[in-house]
Design a protein around this motif. Structure first.
Motif, mmCIF file in Angstrom:
data_model
loop_
_atom_site.group_PDB
_atom_site.id
_atom_site.type_symbol
_atom_site.label_atom_id
_atom_site.label_comp_id
_atom_site.label_asym_id
_atom_site.label_seq_id
_atom_site.Cartn_x
_atom_site.Cartn_y
_atom_site.Cartn_z
ATOM 1 N N SER A 325 0.856 -1.183 0.000
ATOM 2 C CA SER A 325 0.000 0.000 0.000
ATOM 3 C C SER A 325 0.896 1.239 0.000
ATOM 4 O O SER A 325 1.828 1.336 0.801
ATOM 5 C CB SER A 325 -0.912 0.017 1.229
ATOM 6 O OG SER A 325 -1.529 1.279 1.388
ATOM 7 N N THR A 327 0.446 5.330 0.178
ATOM 8 C CA THR A 327 -0.407 6.496 0.383
ATOM 9 C C THR A 327 0.477 7.733 0.384
ATOM 10 O O THR A 327 1.482 7.774 1.103
ATOM 11 C CB THR A 327 -1.155 6.407 1.723
ATOM 12 O OG1 THR A 327 -1.846 5.152 1.797
ATOM 13 C CG2 THR A 327 -2.143 7.551 1.877
ATOM 14 N N THR A 359 -3.238 13.973 -3.963
ATOM 15 C CA THR A 359 -3.299 12.818 -3.074
ATOM 16 C C THR A 359 -3.371 11.564 -3.937
ATOM 17 O O THR A 359 -4.134 11.526 -4.911
ATOM 18 C CB THR A 359 -4.529 12.889 -2.158
ATOM 19 O OG1 THR A 359 -4.488 14.098 -1.398
ATOM 20 C CG2 THR A 359 -4.567 11.702 -1.207
ATOM 21 N N THR A 360 -2.580 10.562 -3.601
ATOM 22 C CA THR A 360 -2.610 9.309 -4.354
ATOM 23 C C THR A 360 -2.678 8.131 -3.396
ATOM 24 O O THR A 360 -2.172 8.185 -2.268
ATOM 25 C CB THR A 360 -1.364 9.150 -5.244
ATOM 26 O OG1 THR A 360 -0.184 9.225 -4.434
ATOM 27 C CG2 THR A 360 -1.303 10.226 -6.301
ATOM 28 N N GLN A 361 -3.317 7.075 -3.879
ATOM 29 C CA GLN A 361 -3.395 5.827 -3.126
ATOM 30 C C GLN A 361 -3.259 4.674 -4.108
ATOM 31 O O GLN A 361 -3.931 4.625 -5.139
ATOM 32 C CB GLN A 361 -4.720 5.709 -2.381
ATOM 33 C CG GLN A 361 -4.919 4.376 -1.660
ATOM 34 C CD GLN A 361 -3.892 4.129 -0.566
ATOM 35 O OE1 GLN A 361 -3.760 4.925 0.359
ATOM 36 N NE2 GLN A 361 -3.146 3.040 -0.677
ATOM 37 N N GLU A 362 -2.367 3.746 -3.792
ATOM 38 C CA GLU A 362 -2.155 2.586 -4.642
ATOM 39 C C GLU A 362 -2.086 1.328 -3.790
ATOM 40 O O GLU A 362 -1.435 1.315 -2.739
ATOM 41 C CB GLU A 362 -0.865 2.742 -5.458
ATOM 42 C CG GLU A 362 -0.609 1.615 -6.436
ATOM 43 C CD GLU A 362 0.526 1.927 -7.404
ATOM 44 O OE1 GLU A 362 0.927 1.012 -8.159
ATOM 45 O OE2 GLU A 362 1.004 3.087 -7.411
ATOM 46 N N TYR A 380 -5.486 2.060 -8.352
ATOM 47 C CA TYR A 380 -4.799 3.339 -8.181
ATOM 48 C C TYR A 380 -5.819 4.463 -8.169
ATOM 49 O O TYR A 380 -6.783 4.464 -8.958
ATOM 50 C CB TYR A 380 -3.812 3.539 -9.329
ATOM 51 C CG TYR A 380 -3.024 4.832 -9.284
ATOM 52 C CD1 TYR A 380 -1.953 4.990 -8.410
ATOM 53 C CD2 TYR A 380 -3.338 5.894 -10.130
ATOM 54 C CE1 TYR A 380 -1.223 6.164 -8.383
ATOM 55 C CE2 TYR A 380 -2.613 7.074 -10.108
ATOM 56 C CZ TYR A 380 -1.561 7.202 -9.231
ATOM 57 O OH TYR A 380 -0.829 8.366 -9.187
#
Length: 760
Positions: A325, A327, A359-362, A380
């Motif tokens: 993860s 963030t 803001t990114t989340q993968e 993503y």
């Protein structure tokens, strides 16, 4: 150049290699006799093993030669020994990579002739820059400092499957050093001409048995090398402070957490080019037309602040699978001045203030390495708020030669000439997969895809009611658009013999559409300021090998890429001295060429590297794309030199009596001539019949070198360094500005200094 530099301590005796068949041995010997220096010469020399290069381009650790992608790697030691400090200095090290040398406000990275800057919040770049898997953002954030890195990977060609956003031309992946388990640190100082001063330090702190932290900081100042004769300022200086904190903790035997935060601030007198003509491109400038001189009533401020943080979790499951993860949050703010008249007159100045917050989340699911079928599955999310505030203000000065004032153009100098304010909110979702399956012991099939949806919402206004004869638009845009993309990739990788692979790859990429949110005129608004998405289909075949002696590494690739609806961002010559900032879709662009890099370690102390890039990049179809609506079909792409090459040699001479070694290193890089306009102009004619350099930049070569003394125990090092030792004064860039001024920027003159580092 893919420079994999190793010290003499890292060399180890050649390992014994078992060949699978006599046929394989004969085939490899034949290839080595054709592609390399005399095989007999190599065999006669004492052989050594190059340090294995591992990359993470496909989201897992893999040997470079087994990855079916054209990749150049630059190690931490190569960064140190070549003396590069910023990302923009990497262009000389990598074939078919160009990075602009002008203002960070509109940094442009070009791979295989394809790239763009994003000075416009409604327009994206084509090369993504990533730090530990986190997208760094638009052009102002691209020029990162190369501090506390373990490796840099340059991936050429579309990387939509692996990296996604804004990677139709390629990606640059910066990989930082993780905190270790031992207390250690370093202090460094670097001084040189132009009053260059650099201080850097880092410390690794083991906090507990399971937790460590690394803290690094850097401060660099350097005087400008271009003098403003009007006020005595020295512009294009450096004044940067940066820092990074990285915490690594093994929360459980199976769960690792990495938390990082970084900060960079830059406050300098910038540079957007020196005028090669007067304001309106009619005559030579009144003064300041010598190299490295300008004559402007105002020097340009360029203030930039970058900051961000990321939290990464890596969890190893009992069945061999792993979960990841990432963030992250990033913020980019830049304030930039421009003086579009480029003269001593107080005629027009422009203030830019742009900001990007993202803001990114993968999430990734990574299969075990031991299986014949290895894959990565992921989702993503990307969200970015972009804001711009731009104001053009007129003055009461007279432009030299013509004696024109703002009043002559119907403009009231007591009021803002143009006022721009607006925002673009971008939201993107993607699911992706990338996997390989071993069809046989030698043949591996690779398959990948990425499905993404991206929505841009724009609320933007421009007020050009006081722009007079320049007819800048007055309008408001309140709109949104959504682009959807399915981007697959397919590859075959075949082991000719042990440590030698040939591959074929087909990949696709996607760049979302957007809006031309800049100083646009009324006719552009009437024609529409929205542009369509672009797509690319790319084919690549390559060969990667490490030869039996294990002291030679060779990578080669042939490529062909076709771009549809290619987005073109340019100053268009409307005729009569009028220009317009335009973004249009060219029908088709084709880029094709060849890349090669070679590393040869003939002895324990000597390493030689070479790299070559050949490129043919053209507008296959672009009717109406040239000056005054001419057909640009068949023209070369700007910033696409047909040949780029580099050579380097590094030698360690042992000095046992001192317990140290003498380092000798030299680097040479060559860039062929190339166009900088879509019209493929070669010069610019003035009213008196004279010409100035514009449209085509001449070929050039540069030489850099380093002589150092390094402690064999790794405790200290001191060196003398020099860059551009031949003092080449070639044009680095040239362009035409709003009023028609022809601008140029010359290469930074010879620099030299002393660098010392102490490790504890």
């Amino acid at each position: 150049m893919a420079s994999i530099t190793i010290t003499h301590e890292e060399i180890k005796p050649m390992k014994t290699i078992s060949w699978k068949t006599k046929t394989n041995f004969v085939l490899q010997a034949a290839i080595s006799s054709v592609l390399l220096p005399s095989a007999a010469t190599i065999q006669a020399a004492e052989a050594y093993t190059l340090e294995e290069v591992v990359v993470t381009a496909q989201k897992r650790a893999e040997r470079l030669i087994e990855v079916p992608i054209s990749i150049s790697t630059i190690s931490a030691e190569s960064i140190q020994q070549t003396g590069i400090k910023e990302l923009k200095e990497m262009g000389d090290l990598t074939p078919n990579l160009q990075i602009s040398q002008s203002s960070d406000f509109n940094s442009r990275i070009t791979i295989r002739g394809v790239g763009a800057d994003s000075r416009n919040i409604g327009f994206d770049s084509r090369v993504g820059v990533y730090l530990d898997g986190v997208y760094m953002g638009q052009s102002p954030a691209a020029n990162q400092g190369l501090v506390d890195l373990d490796q840099v990977e340059v991936l050429r060609g579309p990387q939509g499957t692996l990296f996604g956003k804004n990677t139709v031309a390629g990606a640059i992946s910066l990989i930082s050093k993780k905190p270790g388990d031992e207390f250690e640190g370093s202090l460094g100082v670097n001084v040189g001409n132009y009053n260059n001063r650099e201080l850097q330090g880092s410390v690794n702190l083991p906090l507990t048995d399971d937790t460590s932290m690394n803290v690094s900081a850097n401060k660099t100042t350097r005087d400008g090398y271009i003098k403003n004769l009007f006020n005595g300022d020295k512009v294009n200086e450096r004044d940067v402070v940066s820092g990074r904190v990285h915490l690594r903790s093994d929360l459980t035997p199976a769960l690792e957490m990495n938390v990082s935060a970084d900060y960079l601030t830059q406050d300098r007198l910038g540079f957007n080019g020196e005028p090669l003509t007067d304001t309106f491109g009619l005559f030579m400038p009144v003064s300041g037309n010598d190299k490295y001189e300008i004559y402007q009533n105002k020097s340009l401020n360029e203030d930039k602040t970058l900051k961000g943080g990321a939290v990464t979790f890596d969890y190893e499951l009992d069945n061999g699978y792993s979960l990841k993860s990432i963030t992250a949050y990033r913020s980019t703010e830049i304030i930039y001045d421009a003086e579009p008249d480029y003269s001593a007159a107080d005629f027009l100045n422009v203030f830019y203030a742009d900001s990007y917050k993202q803001t990114t989340q993968e999430f990734q699911l990574i299969s075990p390495n031991e299986s014949n079928f290895k894959y990565v599955l992921g989702v993503y999310y990307f969200q970015q708020d972009s804001q711009t505030d731009r104001v053009a203000n007129g003055g009461y000065g007279e432009v030299p030669y013509l004696g024109l004032t703002m009043a002559n153009f119907g403009i009231d100098a007591s009021q803002a000439v143009v006022d721009i304010d607006g925002a673009v909110d971008t939201e993107s979702y993607a699911v992706f997969a990338n996997g390989t399956y071993d069809l046989t012991e030698r043949l591996t099939l690779g398959v990948g895809f990425r499905y993404s949806e991206e929505t841009k919402e724009v609320d933007w206004s421009i007020d050009g009611t006081n722009s007079g004869a320049f007819d800048i638009a007055t309008t408001r845009v309140d709109d949104s658009r959504t682009d959807k993309s399915f981007a697959p990739s397919l590859s075959l990788n075949y082991a000719l013999f042990e440590d030698s692979y040939i591959y074929a790859r087909a990949s696709t990429g996607f760049k979302s559409g957007g809006y031309n949110l800049d100083f646009i005129n009324t006719s552009q608004v009437e024609a529409g300021i929205e542009f369509d998405e672009e797509t690319v289909m790319s084919y690549e075949i390559g060969y990667k090998t490490e030869f039996p002696q294990q002291n030679v590494r060779l990578n080669m690739a042939l490529f062909y890429s076709e771009f549809d609806d290619y987005q073109v961002n340019q100053y268009v010559d409307l005729g009569g001295g009028r220009t317009a900032l335009s973004i249009t879709n060219a029908a088709t662009v084709i880029t094709q060429g060849f890349e090669m890099d070679l590393t040869y370690q003939p002895t324990a102390n000597l390493q030689l590297t070479a790299a070559l890039g050949l490129l043919d990049a053209t507008f296959d179809s672009f009717p109406g794309g040239g000056s005054e609506g001419s057909d640009a079909s068949g023209n070369d792409l700007p910033y696409a030199p047909k040949v780029t090459a580099s050579l380097s040699g590094q030698y360690y001479y042992p000095l046992p009596s001192l317990g140290a070694s003498l380092l000798l290193r030299a680097d040479y890089s060559y860039t062929d001539e190339y166009y900088i306009t879509i019209n493929n102009d070669e010069d610019y004619g003035l009213l008196d019949g004279s010409t100035v350099d514009f449209g085509q930049l001449d070929s050039y070569g540069t030489v850099s070198a380093r002589i150092g003394l390094e402690d064999d125990g790794g405790s200290w090092a001191v060196s003398l360094w020099g860059r551009n030792l031949t003092d080449s004064q070639h044009l680095d860039f040239s362009n035409r500005d709003f009023f028609g001024t022809i601008l140029g920027g010359y290469a930074m003159p010879r620099t030299y200094g002393v660098e010392a580092k102490y490790n504890f």
